[in-house]
Design an enzyme around this catalytic site. Structure first.
Site, short mmCIF file in Angstrom:
data_model
loop_
_atom_site.label_atom_id
_atom_site.label_comp_id
_atom_site.label_asym_id
_atom_site.label_seq_id
_atom_site.Cartn_x
_atom_site.Cartn_y
_atom_site.Cartn_z
N GLY A 783 1.13 3.64 -5.76
CA GLY A 783 2.33 3.24 -6.48
C GLY A 783 2.69 4.21 -7.58
N SER A 1061 2.33 -4.63 -9.30
CA SER A 1061 1.49 -3.49 -8.92
C SER A 1061 2.19 -2.79 -7.76
CB SER A 1061 0.08 -3.95 -8.52
OG SER A 1061 -0.57 -4.55 -9.61
N THR A 1062 2.95 -1.73 -8.09
CA THR A 1062 3.75 -1.09 -7.04
C THR A 1062 2.90 -0.40 -5.99
OG1 THR A 1062 3.93 0.88 -8.43
CG2 THR A 1062 5.71 -0.72 -8.57
N CYS A 1063 1.63 -0.09 -6.38
CA CYS A 1063 0.77 0.54 -5.39
C CYS A 1063 0.45 -0.41 -4.24
CB CYS A 1063 -0.52 1.02 -6.05
SG CYS A 1063 -1.41 -0.30 -6.90
N MET A 1064 0.51 -1.72 -4.51
CA MET A 1064 0.24 -2.72 -3.47
C MET A 1064 1.49 -3.52 -3.12
SD MET A 1064 -2.91 -2.21 -2.87
CE MET A 1064 -3.29 -3.64 -1.87
#
Length: 1095
Positions: A783, A1061-1064
């Protein structure tokens, strides 16, 4: 055989003791056969000996007779020769005697003496002859003279007397006072004499004399270099002039064909090339060109031994295109050769201006036939790959005469491109119905396209046809109507058979392929210079060169698209359902299926198909490009229902893609998979080969979403090769960098340069530093990198940075003045190209609007130059002004334009020349088209060429540009920025996952979706960006969002704000109890604009 014992027949010897029991049957038969063979051999020996003896006795008797007659001739002629004048009676007796025993090595002086006497006493001699014997004596004597001249041509013996004999006794005035007899006049007598002499080798003898007794000329001239040359030329042309004056058509044609076969068909000597041909065309005798056309058009064409393989193939195609011009081979006395073609073109160059339209059409039919002999020296567009015969090889084989095949070819192309031939074509186009000339013109054009490199740009004849709307309309109608008839009486257009991939007979192929190839080449060339106003019918100017209406172009697009797909099917016949042998035979009997060409066609025919596919697919792509820039076809028009590429199954086109997924020459299965043969991967299936050709040549027949899936599959395979399967678990190669948020571009440009990170295909992990120099909270699971890349691209393409600038419609293109900002500006464009390629590789959407012409330059093969039509997306005002100049009817010189352009660089003006010396060249009506194209080329190509080259290299370093060439400029913009479509909440909800205590029916979740449904479109995009770092939905819907959109329970503390949580792609949502609190908290969170500090 007779015996002398009184019996006329031998009695067979009979053995009374019977056959030997010891001899086997096989040996008995063999012995009998051997005895029979010996008897036959003995009989043949006796017959041969008898024949040899007969011939020798005849020769001996003739030799004795000749000696006797020669002695009588000497006794009578020499006794008379001592007198001052030999009487006519003696000449009448001596002439047939000399003709009987004449031998070149023994009787040359006797012939000279006799000829001198005959010349002196010609009137008395002719009047003393009986009417019936005039022809016999004169034909015999003149034939002997021709034999004698032929024998001494290569020596230094004098030829004045024999030449004078021919001049006198082949002149009509010589026989003016002679009475040849009843039913015979002087003209008929002379025509009989000429016919007998011509058949005895009269013109061959003169050619030999011309080559041996006339010195080579230094330059081309119609003036005879010597008196001997003038005499020989008179002897050549006087029979021709006499034959033309005669009413006997057969005699005239016979003389002209003999002259043609003797002087014009064989390889030129220097004397013929520099003197005889110019003298025939421009000398004192007007050459009967119209009669020559009539004689040759009734002759025959025989494939010359000089033709190369490519010439033979092109010739067979051109000749089989029209069956009406086929003639009987057995009736010809000569062969069509390249030198005959050059001779006819030389003579035509002077005479074409004086011909009427019908004669011009007849000449075009002759040229159609003779052009099949145009030699191909070192080039043929039908050759894909290595050229089989180089120029050096051809010259080495055929450089035995003054003019080689290469020089003949160049001279023929020069003459075809002359003003006279253009007037001839105009004469036909303006005064005759299309049926009288279109077949010939198509065949001529096809032959020139096959033989001449860049023919459309070098030969005026071709682009005269290309810009003639009636001709183009008739040609397309001919392509659509040429058909094959079945025994049932029905007819099927060959174009439809080709579009459906139905195998055709060789005859039908050679009927449709030249037609379609010529049309596609000509129309493709005219489209390049056709402005949008003319193409779309917006222009009110009369005389548009657009031959078709938009409705007709729409139908043409569909037909040509299906034709290209049909050719691909024909190239890979195993990909279709096989037809049983019984059914195939039934189709052949009904005429629906001829003797089809097998898949193992000769290389020449494969090249023929390849050339057709090349020009047809080029035209289809150009029409699609027009439609993409300004639609004129209905939605979905380019999609084909016959193409079904399954993107949900494994395919070999995704493996070793760097070697395979690229445009290459069209050909058979083995040719298309040549690159694959060098690797360890298995060969491509036939289905994959067909799909590969479609995706590289005609990708727009596949739906956009299917092509996006194919691109994603290619990227997945490429990422696995460079990143490995364990990268997501922290294992494997990756790039780790620390970036200051306030200096995101500067840090990235330094740390991600090719010197520091040569391979950007690896997984990247980014650690961001805030303004205080501290690490921002959060671990990069993808993210932070996506946010970094998004912000980096926005910063790099910001016009305030100076590398890109806005067009009039607020789209971005490279700043031509970037070189004044930084010295190494190309390295910045290379870096930005790599970053944009990385975004495409990571399926990251960035909202950056690019100018359509810039995207077209990215997608063009090898950074090819764009045409003037793309100038409208750069500067509509300049485009409008240039079109105004094109149609300006006044005096262009009054506008005060020259071939320069003025640039403003940070307030300073700079003048640059569009061509060398452009400051001193005024724009006039004659050169305004050149000025328009040079100005457009400068603005969209030359001015930003180094910028675009560096940008393309950078993108190609990360993602193959060949993959992106499946899309047009508009589709590439969608790949980069996503589609500007409303967010589908139903699709998002159906593909959302839940964790913690939440589920799709949980009250908090129900409230969440109710609140989000009330958001404006802008607020929905802000929510999507808050969770996924991108405000636009995935191209293929939220089902392709990875990881999936997920809502996680953040506890019951309602005072907290939602975090992400932009990574997820994870939204951490507290359990808000009412809709008002839910809405206010969500809006505050998504509109705050903070990075990862919020959580």
């Amino acid at each position: 055989m007779y015996s002398f014992n009184g019996e006329f027949r031998q009695r067979p010897v009979q053995s009374l003791r019977g056959a030997s029991r010891n001899e086997k049957k096989e040996s008995l038969i063999q012995r009998a056969q051997e005895e029979r063979r010996k008897r036959e051999e003995n009989r043949l020996q006796i017959a041969s000996a008898t024949k040899i003896q007969s011939v020798f006795r005849g020769y001996k008797a003739r030799k004795a007779l000749w000696a006797t007659v020669r002695a009588e001739f000497d006794g009578r002629f020499q006794s008379k020769g001592s007198q001052s004048v030999v009487d006519a009676a003696t000449l009448q007796w001596c002439v047939p005697k000399l003709c009987l025993f004449f031998r070149e090595d023994l009787d040359s002086q006797r012939l000279i003496s006799l000829c001198q006497c005959v010349i002196k006493q010609k009137d008395d001699y002719l009047n003393s002859l009986q009417p019936k014997s005039i022809y016999l004596q004169m034909s015999s004597l003149l034939s002997v003279v021709v034999r004698y001249l032929n024998s001494i041509a290569d020596s230094n013996a004098p030829i004045a007397i024999p030449m004078r004999m021919l001049e006198i006794f082949l002149s009509p005035s010589t026989y003016s006072s002679v009475h040849p007899g009843q039913g015979m006049d002087t003209h008929k007598l002379l025509s009989r004499l000429l016919r007998s002499l011509v058949n005895a080798g009269y013109f061959r003898c003169l050619r030999k004399l011309l080559s041996s007794r006339v010195p080579p000329s230094l330059e081309e001239s119609a003036v005879p270099p010597t008196p001997v040359a003038e005499s020989i030329f008179d002897l050549i042309m006087s029979p021709v002039s006499f034959a033309v004056s005669m009413s006997d058509k057969l005699f005239r044609q016979d003389i002209l064909r003999k002259v043609t076969s003797s002087f014009l068909c064989e390889q030129y000597s220097e004397q013929i090339a520099l003197f005889l041909l110019p003298a025939m065309a421009y000398g004192k005798y007007p050459f009967p060109f119209v009669e020559l056309i009539q004689s040759l058009i009734q002759g025959t064409t025989v494939t010359s031994k000089h033709s190369s393989t490519d010439v033979e193939m092109a010739s067979s195609s051109a000749s089989a295109l029209f069956h009406n011009n086929t003639v009987d081979v057995s009736s010809s006395g000569f062969e069509d050769t390249p030198w005959l073609l050059a001779s006819v073109l030389t003579l035509a160059n002077k005479e074409l201006g004086n011909l009427n339209a019908s004669t011009c059409a007849m000449y075009l039919k002759l040229l159609q036939r003779l052009l099949q002999q145009l030699p191909s020296v070192g080039y043929s567009p039908l050759v894909s790959g290595d050229i089989s015969d180089s120029e050096e090889e051809m010259e080495e084989v055929h450089e035995t005469g003054f003019m080689s095949l290469k020089s003949v070819r160049l001279e023929c192309l020069r003459l075809i491109d002359s003003e006279a031939h253009l007037k001839c074509i105009y004469n036909c186009l303006m005064n005759l119905p299309a049926s009288d000339y279109i077949e010939s013109l198509v065949s001529i054009a096809y032959c020139l396209l096959v033989h001449q490199k860049m023919a459309m740009h070098k030969i005026r004849l071709l682009y005269v046809l290309a810009f003639n709307p009636p001709f183009m309309r008739n040609l397309w109608e001919m392509c659509c109507t040429v058909s094959v008839s079945a025994v049932t009486g029905s007819s099927t257009p060959l174009l439809n058979m080709l579009a459906n991939g139905v195998p055709m007979s060789r005859d039908n192929i050679e009927r449709i392929v030249p037609l379609l190839t010529t049309f596609c080449c000509l129309f493709n060339h005219s489209l390049l210079t056709l402005h949008d106003g003319d193409f779309y019918g917006d222009s009110d100017v009369s005389g548009s060169s657009m031959p078709f209406s938009l409705d007709e172009v729409v139908l043409m697009c569909q037909s040509l698209r299906d034709t290209c797909l049909g050719i691909i099917e024909l190239a890979h016949p195993d990909s279709r359902v096989a037809i049983s042998n019984d059914y195939r035979e039934a189709l052949k009997k009904t005429g629906a299926l001829g003797n089809t060409s097998s898949s193992e066609d000769s290389p020449e025919h494969t090249k023929q198909w390849a050339y057709l596919f090349k020009v047809t697919s080029t035209l289809v792509r150009q029409l699609h490009s027009r439609d993409s820039r300004r639609p004129f076809c209905p939605p979905g028009h380019w999609l084909s229902s016959h193409v079904n590429i399954r993107t949900d199954r494994p395919s070999q086109i995704y493996s070793a893609q760097n070697a395979i997924f690229a445009r290459r020459d069209f050909g058979t299965l083995s040719a298309l998979t040549k690159a694959n043969m060098d690797t360890d991967s298995p060969p491509l299936a036939n289905r994959d080969v067909r799909n590969l050709v479609i995706l590289t040549e005609l990708p727009f027949v596949v739906s956009f979403f299917d092509r996006v899936k194919i691109l994603q599959n290619l990227i997945i395979v490429d990422k696995q090769e460079h990143q490995g399967d364990l990268t997501n678990f922290g294992i494997g190669p990756f790039i780790s960098i620390n970036i200051r948020r306030n200096f995101i571009y500067e840090d990235a440009f330094e740390k991600l340069s090719p010197e520091n990170e040569p391979n950007l295909k690896k997984k990247m992990r980014v650690s961001l530093l805030n303004a205080a120099g501290l690490d921002e909270a959060g671990i990069d699971g993808g993210g932070i990198f996506r946010e970094f890349l998004s912000e980096l691209l926005k910063t790099g393409f910001d016009p305030n940075r100076g590398f890109f600038k806005y067009t009039a419609d607020r789209t971005l293109y490279p700043n031509p003045e970037a070189g004044l900002i930084v010295d190494n500006f190309t390295s910045h464009y290379y870096f930005l190209g790599r970053m944009l390629g990385k975004a495409l590789m990571e399926n990251l959407l960035v909202e950056i609007p690019f100018a359509s012409f810039f995207l077209s330059k990215i997608l063009s093969p090898s950074n090819a130059n764009l045409d003037i039509h793309h100038l409208q997306s750069l500067d509509p005002l300049i485009y409008k002004n240039l079109l105004f100049l094109k149609h300006y009817d006044g005096d262009v010189s009054d506008l005060g334009l020259d071939f320069t352009v003025v640039n403003s660089e940070f307030g300073d003006t700079k003048v640059e020349e569009l061509k060398p010396g452009g400051r001193n060249i005024q724009v006039t009506h004659a050169n305004k088209i050149e000025y328009i194209h040079l100005m457009a080329d400068y603005r969209i190509n030359k001015q930003i060429r180094p910028h675009c080259n560096a940008f393309r290299r950078g993108m190609n370093d990360v993602i193959q540009l060949e993959w992106l060439q499946m899309f047009n400029s508009g589709e590439l913009q969608v790949l980069i920025s996503g589609a500007s479509v409303p967010i589908d909440l139903l699709d998002l909800r159906q593909n959302t996952k839940y964790s913690g205590e939440y589920s799709d029916t949980h009250p908090v979740i129900e409230t969440f979706w109710t609140v989000v449904n009330e958001f404006t479109d802008q607020q929905k995009r802000q929510l999507l960006k808050f969770v996924t770092s991108c405000s636009r939905p995935p191209l293929l819907g939220f089902k392709d969002l990875f990881p999936a959109f997920c809502i996680h329970s953040a506890g019951s503390e309602v005072d907290r704000l939602p975090t992400a949580s932009t990574c997820m792609n994870l939204l951490k949502l507290p359990a808000f109890q009412d809709a008002h609190t839910m809405k206010s908290k969500l809006l505050y969170a998504i509109e705050s604009g903070a990075g990862f500090e919020l959580s």
